[in-house]
Each structure stands twice: as C-alpha cells, then as structure tokens.
Write an enzyme that holds these catalytic residues in place. Structure first.
Site, PDB file in Angstrom:
ATOM      1  CB  ALA A   8      -7.941  26.704 -26.642  1.00 14.42           C
ATOM      2  CB  CYS A   9      -6.930  26.759 -32.484  1.00  8.02           C
ATOM      3  SG  CYS A   9      -7.984  28.103 -33.059  1.00  8.02           S
ATOM      4  CB  THR A  10      -2.581  29.686 -32.368  1.00  8.69           C
ATOM      5  OG1 THR A  10      -2.950  29.391 -33.714  1.00  8.69           O
ATOM      6  CG2 THR A  10      -1.615  28.654 -31.861  1.00  8.69           C
ATOM      7  N   GLY A  12      -8.061  31.015 -31.919  1.00  4.45           N
ATOM      8  CA  GLY A  12      -9.289  30.964 -31.144  1.00  4.45           C
ATOM      9  C   GLY A  12     -10.557  31.062 -31.964  1.00  4.45           C
ATOM     10  CB  THR A  16     -11.537  26.902 -31.173  1.00  7.23           C
ATOM     11  OG1 THR A  16     -10.213  27.392 -30.909  1.00  7.23           O
ATOM     12  CG2 THR A  16     -12.271  26.681 -29.856  1.00  7.23           C
TER      13      THR A  16
END
Length: 105
Positions: A8-10, A12, A16
C-alpha cells in the site's frame, strides 16, 4: 518459502501495483511462492485468507500508510519496508528475507 505480502502506497495507485508485480517476480525467480494483497484507492484486492497467512513462512509489509487487518499477522515473522524498497530492490529484499529466515532455523 511461502510468502504473503500486503502492499500500500500513499496514493494507492501506481507504486502499490508496481510493488506487487516486483515482489511476485523476485519471489518466483528465487523459487518461492507468494500471494500479494493490495490496499489501494479502490479498497482491498486479492485479500489474504486465513489459510494463506497460516501457511506463510514470512509476511512482507511493503507499506507507506496504515493498513487494515494487521492483527491477522500476530505471531508471524514479518518484514516491514516502504513500498519503494519493493519497487526498486525486490530481489535484494527477498535475499535479505532468505538470509534472516535461514539464520533462525
């Protein structure tokens, strides 16, 4: 080894899914199986089952944000890294996991 991962990245979106593909590729190259759950802007995809988690040797948390359901991994060996590590150095991450896992056996 049997691996599971949550990515999960900032935002999304891009990182990701790039991290997911890099982890899958690096794991396969090293002879491991992996299932990767994504937690992005459209929610949870490819959700890990209880059986997936139970059978996993290691849980990889490649996340830049707070993810949901982390209590599922209590008692499991876990490696937490930012998504950019999975994107830029997935092979080295898998090697590091192998080294640390083999030391404990």
């Amino acid at each position: 080894m049997k691996l599971v991962a949550v990515v999960a990245c900032t935002s999304g979106i891009a990182h990701t899914y790039i991290a997911k593909e890099k982890l899958i590729s690096a794991s396969k190259k090293r002879g491991h199986t992996i299932k990767v759950e994504t937690q992005g802007t459209i929610g949870i995809e490819n959700e890990l089952t209880r059986e997936d988690i139970k059978n996993a040797d290691i849980v990889i948390m490649a996340t830049d944000i707070q993810t949901t359901g982390n209590d599922r991994f209590n008692g499991k060996k876990t490696m937490k890294v930012p998504t950019n590590v999975a994107v830029k150095a997935a092979g080295q991450l898998i090697e590091k996991i192998e080294d640390e896992f083999n030391k404990e056996d």
